[in-house]
Motif scaffolding. Sequence first.
Motif, PDB file in Angstrom:
ATOM      1  N   ALA A  46       1.724  -2.779 -34.085  1.00 25.80           N
ATOM      2  CA  ALA A  46       2.462  -1.578 -33.370  1.00 25.80           C
ATOM      3  C   ALA A  46       2.652  -1.668 -32.098  1.00 25.80           C
ATOM      4  O   ALA A  46       3.624  -1.055 -31.139  1.00 25.80           O
ATOM      5  N   GLY A  47       2.012  -3.727 -31.099  1.00 24.72           N
ATOM      6  CA  GLY A  47       2.244  -3.739 -29.757  1.00 24.72           C
ATOM      7  C   GLY A  47       1.370  -3.068 -29.064  1.00 24.72           C
ATOM      8  O   GLY A  47       1.348  -2.980 -27.861  1.00 24.72           O
ATOM      9  N   GLY A  48       0.490  -2.431 -29.731  1.00 29.50           N
ATOM     10  CA  GLY A  48      -0.547  -1.773 -29.115  1.00 29.50           C
ATOM     11  C   GLY A  48      -2.071  -2.680 -28.573  1.00 29.50           C
ATOM     12  O   GLY A  48      -2.226  -3.776 -29.050  1.00 29.50           O
ATOM     13  N   ARG A  49      -2.498  -2.285 -27.977  1.00 32.67           N
ATOM     14  CA  ARG A  49      -4.288  -2.430 -27.685  1.00 32.67           C
ATOM     15  C   ARG A  49      -5.490  -2.394 -28.213  1.00 32.67           C
ATOM     16  O   ARG A  49      -5.482  -1.000 -28.264  1.00 32.67           O
ATOM     17  N   THR A  50      -6.209  -3.055 -28.101  1.00 35.33           N
ATOM     18  CA  THR A  50      -7.477  -2.661 -29.112  1.00 35.33           C
ATOM     19  C   THR A  50      -8.474  -2.587 -27.980  1.00 35.33           C
ATOM     20  O   THR A  50      -8.522  -3.538 -27.322  1.00 35.33           O
ATOM     21  N   LEU A  51      -9.505  -1.545 -28.446  1.00 40.10           N
ATOM     22  CA  LEU A  51     -10.281  -1.228 -27.337  1.00 40.10           C
ATOM     23  C   LEU A  51     -11.529  -0.980 -28.065  1.00 40.10           C
ATOM     24  O   LEU A  51     -11.875  -0.177 -29.192  1.00 40.10           O
ATOM     25  N   VAL A  52     -13.032  -1.867 -28.241  1.00 39.70           N
ATOM     26  CA  VAL A  52     -14.650  -0.932 -28.818  1.00 39.70           C
ATOM     27  C   VAL A  52     -14.935  -0.903 -27.841  1.00 39.70           C
ATOM     28  O   VAL A  52     -15.068  -0.834 -26.918  1.00 39.70           O
ATOM     29  N   VAL A  53     -15.669   1.104 -28.479  1.00 43.59           N
ATOM     30  CA  VAL A  53     -15.918   1.274 -27.447  1.00 43.59           C
ATOM     31  C   VAL A  53     -17.610   1.689 -28.182  1.00 43.59           C
ATOM     32  O   VAL A  53     -17.564   2.606 -29.362  1.00 43.59           O
ATOM     33  N   THR A  54     -18.317   1.233 -28.038  1.00 46.39           N
ATOM     34  CA  THR A  54     -19.897   1.427 -28.869  1.00 46.39           C
ATOM     35  C   THR A  54     -20.639   2.002 -27.785  1.00 46.39           C
ATOM     36  O   THR A  54     -20.990   1.831 -27.029  1.00 46.39           O
ATOM     37  N   ALA A  55     -22.208   2.319 -28.748  1.00 49.75           N
ATOM     38  CA  ALA A  55     -23.658   2.801 -28.032  1.00 49.75           C
ATOM     39  C   ALA A  55     -24.110   1.356 -27.908  1.00 49.75           C
ATOM     40  O   ALA A  55     -24.645   1.301 -27.375  1.00 49.75           O
ATOM     41  N   LYS A  56     -23.714   0.621 -28.992  1.00 52.42           N
ATOM     42  CA  LYS A  56     -24.219  -0.756 -29.369  1.00 52.42           C
ATOM     43  C   LYS A  56     -24.380  -1.779 -27.619  1.00 52.42           C
ATOM     44  O   LYS A  56     -23.300  -1.368 -26.639  1.00 52.42           O
ATOM     45  N   TYR A  57     -25.422  -1.725 -27.682  1.00 53.65           N
ATOM     46  CA  TYR A  57     -25.923  -3.359 -26.226  1.00 53.65           C
ATOM     47  C   TYR A  57     -24.823  -4.121 -26.437  1.00 53.65           C
ATOM     48  O   TYR A  57     -24.023  -4.834 -27.973  1.00 53.65           O
ATOM     49  N   GLU A  58     -23.663  -3.778 -25.215  1.00 51.91           N
ATOM     50  CA  GLU A  58     -22.181  -5.302 -25.544  1.00 51.91           C
ATOM     51  C   GLU A  58     -22.334  -6.036 -26.376  1.00 51.91           C
ATOM     52  O   GLU A  58     -21.950  -6.767 -26.873  1.00 51.91           O
ATOM     53  N   PRO A  59     -23.537  -7.291 -25.464  1.00 50.69           N
ATOM     54  CA  PRO A  59     -23.528  -8.822 -26.192  1.00 50.69           C
ATOM     55  C   PRO A  59     -23.745  -8.701 -27.457  1.00 50.69           C
ATOM     56  O   PRO A  59     -23.093  -9.447 -27.689  1.00 50.69           O
ATOM     57  N   ASN A  60     -24.711  -7.850 -28.066  1.00 51.37           N
ATOM     58  CA  ASN A  60     -24.491  -7.502 -28.994  1.00 51.37           C
ATOM     59  C   ASN A  60     -23.155  -7.234 -30.205  1.00 51.37           C
ATOM     60  O   ASN A  60     -23.174  -7.772 -31.290  1.00 51.37           O
ATOM     61  N   ALA A  61     -22.818  -6.203 -29.710  1.00 50.73           N
ATOM     62  CA  ALA A  61     -21.770  -6.000 -30.027  1.00 50.73           C
ATOM     63  C   ALA A  61     -20.238  -6.907 -30.444  1.00 50.73           C
ATOM     64  O   ALA A  61     -19.756  -7.264 -31.514  1.00 50.73           O
ATOM     65  N   LYS A  62     -20.251  -7.737 -29.075  1.00 49.82           N
ATOM     66  CA  LYS A  62     -19.228  -9.034 -29.083  1.00 49.82           C
ATOM     67  C   LYS A  62     -19.926 -10.324 -30.292  1.00 49.82           C
ATOM     68  O   LYS A  62     -19.333 -10.097 -30.925  1.00 49.82           O
TER      69      LYS A  62
END
Length: 211
Positions: free
Chosen positions: A96-112
Amino acid sequence: MTFTVGFDLDMTLIDSRPGIRACYLALAERTGTYIDADLAVTRLGPPLVEELVNWFPEEQLSAMADLYREMYPSIAIASTPAMRGAAEAMEQVRAAGGRTLVVTAKYEPNAKLHLSHLGIEADVVVGDLWAEQKAQALREYGAGVYVGDHVGDVRGARMAGAVSVAVATGPCSADELLAAGADVVLDDLSGFPAWLTGYRGADAEGEAPRA
């Protein structure tokens, strides 16, 4: 501004229960402290320390959180599957021409690490934010929609002025999510592409769809 959709991680994009359960069991074995891992995975969503406080004294919480996060990659990543429809939901945003953003309470390096392991590509990943705190990242990146499984995700979306799309795949029931203010509740992410198509179509016609 680029159309941006935010997603929660645990129990929204990934079924983190097997990996987290294994990590809690390993932490219990390592420390000699009893942890009811089966109970812990029924209440995923809040930050790690909010669970650890049930099993460790306050003065140990910081050290136990560090140890858990250190152990996590070798124990939890490989055993954590994607939720049904997760990759397709992210791809639909891009289509749809959009951008995806993940926002989480998890520790960021582990989320990645989770996203990389599963081949789920997010344009932006922001960790260590919970409930209303998530509004910080949603506002910063101009997210118009936030998708999550917890009432805390609904509160974050509402505070950011984003449309709250909830999925009933986590610890909160559809009724609880609606009562918290979700604009729409889906059974799981497999229903998201059709919802997004309708939402974007109505938006293009100048309407302001909320469900």
